[in-house]
Design a protein around this motif. Structure first.
Motif, mmCIF file in Angstrom:
data_model
loop_
_atom_site.group_PDB
_atom_site.id
_atom_site.type_symbol
_atom_site.label_atom_id
_atom_site.label_comp_id
_atom_site.label_asym_id
_atom_site.label_seq_id
_atom_site.Cartn_x
_atom_site.Cartn_y
_atom_site.Cartn_z
ATOM 1 N N ASP A 158 26.953 23.428 9.157
ATOM 2 C CA ASP A 158 25.986 23.958 8.096
ATOM 3 C C ASP A 158 24.977 22.826 7.887
ATOM 4 O OD1 ASP A 158 27.091 26.720 8.129
ATOM 5 O OD2 ASP A 158 28.493 25.838 6.451
ATOM 6 N N LEU A 159 25.213 21.592 7.958
ATOM 7 C CA LEU A 159 23.999 20.660 7.961
ATOM 8 C C LEU A 159 23.163 20.670 8.917
ATOM 9 C CD1 LEU A 159 26.742 19.493 6.294
ATOM 10 C CD2 LEU A 159 25.665 17.266 6.471
ATOM 11 N N TRP A 160 23.273 21.307 10.092
ATOM 12 C CA TRP A 160 22.509 21.420 11.210
ATOM 13 C C TRP A 160 21.693 22.680 10.893
ATOM 14 C CZ3 TRP A 160 26.303 18.196 11.402
ATOM 15 C CH2 TRP A 160 26.286 17.075 12.241
ATOM 16 N N ASP A 161 21.808 23.367 9.966
ATOM 17 C CA ASP A 161 20.967 24.643 9.967
ATOM 18 C C ASP A 161 19.380 24.192 9.610
ATOM 19 O OD1 ASP A 161 19.676 26.948 8.920
ATOM 20 O OD2 ASP A 161 21.377 27.678 7.856
ATOM 21 N N PRO A 162 18.745 24.913 10.413
ATOM 22 C CA PRO A 162 17.186 24.530 10.493
ATOM 23 C C PRO A 162 16.468 24.884 9.202
ATOM 24 C CG PRO A 162 17.667 25.790 12.448
ATOM 25 C CD PRO A 162 18.829 26.045 11.739
ATOM 26 N N GLN A 163 17.200 25.631 8.143
ATOM 27 C CA GLN A 163 16.437 25.883 6.917
ATOM 28 C C GLN A 163 16.421 24.453 5.936
ATOM 29 O OE1 GLN A 163 18.174 28.729 3.984
ATOM 30 N NE2 GLN A 163 19.865 28.668 5.492
ATOM 31 N N TYR A 164 17.432 23.647 6.498
ATOM 32 C CA TYR A 164 17.320 22.427 5.539
ATOM 33 C C TYR A 164 16.754 21.142 5.985
ATOM 34 C CZ TYR A 164 20.801 25.548 3.712
ATOM 35 O OH TYR A 164 21.407 26.772 3.002
ATOM 36 N N ALA A 165 16.132 21.498 7.335
ATOM 37 C CA ALA A 165 15.695 20.239 8.313
ATOM 38 C C ALA A 165 14.807 19.492 7.122
ATOM 39 C CB ALA A 165 14.931 20.896 9.174
ATOM 40 N N GLY A 166 15.220 18.251 7.326
ATOM 41 C CA GLY A 166 14.340 17.394 6.445
ATOM 42 C C GLY A 166 14.828 16.928 5.009
ATOM 43 N N LYS A 167 16.127 17.809 4.828
ATOM 44 C CA LYS A 167 16.875 17.732 3.321
ATOM 45 C C LYS A 167 18.159 17.174 3.323
ATOM 46 C CE LYS A 167 14.825 18.868 0.130
ATOM 47 N NZ LYS A 167 14.099 18.393 -0.859
ATOM 48 N N ILE A 168 18.741 16.912 4.621
ATOM 49 C CA ILE A 168 20.084 16.495 4.955
ATOM 50 C C ILE A 168 19.886 15.011 4.920
ATOM 51 C CG2 ILE A 168 22.097 16.165 6.563
ATOM 52 C CD1 ILE A 168 21.401 19.162 5.246
ATOM 53 N N GLY A 169 20.965 14.444 4.343
ATOM 54 C CA GLY A 169 21.054 12.803 4.063
ATOM 55 C C GLY A 169 22.447 12.288 4.996
ATOM 56 N N VAL A 170 22.490 11.131 5.522
ATOM 57 C CA VAL A 170 23.636 10.368 5.652
ATOM 58 C C VAL A 170 23.591 9.220 5.426
ATOM 59 C CG1 VAL A 170 23.995 12.097 7.941
ATOM 60 C CG2 VAL A 170 22.839 9.897 8.022
ATOM 61 N N ILE A 171 24.813 8.433 5.473
ATOM 62 C CA ILE A 171 24.677 7.029 4.902
ATOM 63 C C ILE A 171 25.294 6.017 5.926
ATOM 64 C CG2 ILE A 171 25.995 5.636 3.107
ATOM 65 C CD1 ILE A 171 26.807 8.257 1.471
ATOM 66 N N ASP A 172 24.273 4.993 5.902
ATOM 67 C CA ASP A 172 24.486 4.111 7.112
ATOM 68 C C ASP A 172 25.781 3.446 7.053
ATOM 69 O OD1 ASP A 172 23.584 2.351 8.998
ATOM 70 O OD2 ASP A 172 22.662 0.876 7.697
ATOM 71 N N ILE A 173 26.347 3.030 5.829
ATOM 72 C CA ILE A 173 27.559 2.265 5.930
ATOM 73 C C ILE A 173 28.755 3.392 6.326
ATOM 74 C CG2 ILE A 173 26.989 0.438 4.388
ATOM 75 C CD1 ILE A 173 28.295 1.895 1.972
ATOM 76 N N GLN A 174 28.460 4.566 6.233
ATOM 77 C CA GLN A 174 29.597 5.707 6.821
ATOM 78 C C GLN A 174 29.376 6.112 8.214
ATOM 79 O OE1 GLN A 174 30.816 8.304 3.750
ATOM 80 N NE2 GLN A 174 30.601 7.126 2.343
ATOM 81 N N TYR A 175 28.711 5.350 9.056
ATOM 82 C CA TYR A 175 28.577 5.676 10.552
ATOM 83 C C TYR A 175 29.888 6.405 11.276
ATOM 84 C CZ TYR A 175 30.463 1.060 11.655
ATOM 85 O OH TYR A 175 31.390 -0.005 11.604
ATOM 86 N N GLN A 176 30.863 5.401 10.965
ATOM 87 C CA GLN A 176 32.207 5.852 11.511
ATOM 88 C C GLN A 176 32.490 7.507 11.191
ATOM 89 O OE1 GLN A 176 35.360 3.815 10.593
ATOM 90 N NE2 GLN A 176 35.024 2.068 11.883
ATOM 91 N N THR A 177 32.460 7.772 9.834
ATOM 92 C CA THR A 177 32.774 8.985 9.242
ATOM 93 C C THR A 177 31.810 10.319 9.803
ATOM 94 O OG1 THR A 177 32.022 8.634 7.172
ATOM 95 C CG2 THR A 177 34.344 8.197 7.662
#
Length: 348
Positions: A158-177
């Protein structure tokens, strides 16, 4: 809040154990005593140990607890530096699951004697290994802002849903997960992250935001710059308590766990007191306190949380069927390559 045993009961239990051993015709062991050094994280993690173990369960027990406060990288470095010493500086080392695995692979950890940690008999198999006591745990979930995400997410996809483009976040230090989560929806597995790389490049094209730390992500959620992310349930619990507008969704792919582990180094100076401390950590009072204050679920299956609290920090019987632990051997072999790809291909 009640503790599973009080300090008087703690002393009586230790005395009774010694007495019953003598009556059975075997050599009695003296009750644990003396100085025990606990290498731990600071903040609430240390404060809760002080309040619900040191000042209650172990008060007047004859055990003097000293905290050695630092992050787990410092503890690992210290253990490696002291590996050839007959006596190390810590009796207990609090480590992440990956950190404990690394130290065990280096031959630095005592094999766990579960007869000295009676509460281990109440720990489900998914949390167990032969070199650490699993203190508390939480699952990897999806956090979302219901103001913008009207339909609660059910999958990492669901994070890849185009309606949320530009509003999804990931954390640099959590690259593994993050790579692991992407792999779980693209044909990969906990021991095969490769498919997740291509999937994350799709998210990059959609304008994913990369935040350096957990704290930066919390701020982005608070300001509504970000409306959905992958995060640990315990963080979501604390952020929600702090007024950040998030709800928690469990992904159908299953719950990959973060487990806070406690280990006894082979060159610990007071192993008997260390085992007594580890067992106390698993009692009702401390386990409940960590759930209430930090959002971590108890690993002791006999610990009963208030039903409303359990809904927020623990999981249903059905959800427990999907609990998974990261493949530490895979991460040990591939971490450098994963980080290199993340820095050069995903962030670059």
């Amino acid at each position: 809040m009640t503790n599973g045993i009080n300090r008087r009961q703690f002393g009586l239990m230790a005395g009774a154990l010694a007495a019953s051993t003598a009556l059975s015709g075997t050599v009695a062991r003296a009750a644990p005593s003396g100085r025990v050094v606990v290498g731990t994280w600071g903040g609430d993690y240390q404060n809760l140990q002080q309040q619900f173990i040191v000042d209650t369960l172990m008060k007047d027990s004859g055990i003097n607890v000293v905290f050695d406060t630092a992050n787990d990288t410092v503890r690992k470095t210290k253990m490696l530096a002291e590996r050839r010493l007959p006596r190390g500086s810590m009796d207990i080392a609090c480590l992440t699951g990956q950190g404990a695995y690394e130290m065990n692979q280096n031959g630095l950890l005592e094999e766990l004697d579960e007869t000295k940690v009676p509460n281990m008999k109440n720990v489900p198999a998914v949390f167990r290994n032969n070199y650490s006591v699993p203190h508390i745990y939480t699952g990897r979930v999806i956090l979302y802002n219901p103001k913008f995400v009207k339909t609660p997410p059910t999958s990492y996809a669901d994070l890849w849903d185009p309606q949320y483009a530009g509003k999804i976040g990931v954390i640099d230090i959590q690259y593994q997960t993050t790579i692991e989560s992407a792999a779980m929806i693209s044909g990969g597995a906990l021991d095969n992250y490769e498919p997740g790389k291509e999937k994350l490049l799709e998210l990059k094209k959609q304008g994913v935001k990369i935040y350096p730390t957990n704290e930066a992500m919390a701020q982005a959620l608070k300001t509504e710059e970000c409306v959905m992310c992958i995060m640990w349930n315990a963080r979501g619990y604390m952020w929600k308590k702090a007024g950040i507008p998030v709800e928690i969704a469990v992904p159908k792919e299953g719950l990959v766990l973060y487990i806070s582990e406690m280990c006894v180094p082979k060159n610990a100076q007071n192993k008997e007191a260390a085992y007594a401390y580890l067992n106390a950590m698993m009692e009702q009072g401390p386990q409940t306190a960590f759930a209430e204050s930090m959002g971590y679920a108890p690993t002791n299956s006999t610990v009963k949380l208030d039903p409303e609290l359990a809904k927020l920090v623990d999981y249903t019987e059905e959800q427990r069927k999907s609990l998974m632990v990261q493949k530490m051997d895979y991460l040990a072999k591939n971490d450098a390559a994963l980080q290199d790809w993340w820095n050069k291909s995903f962030k670059g």
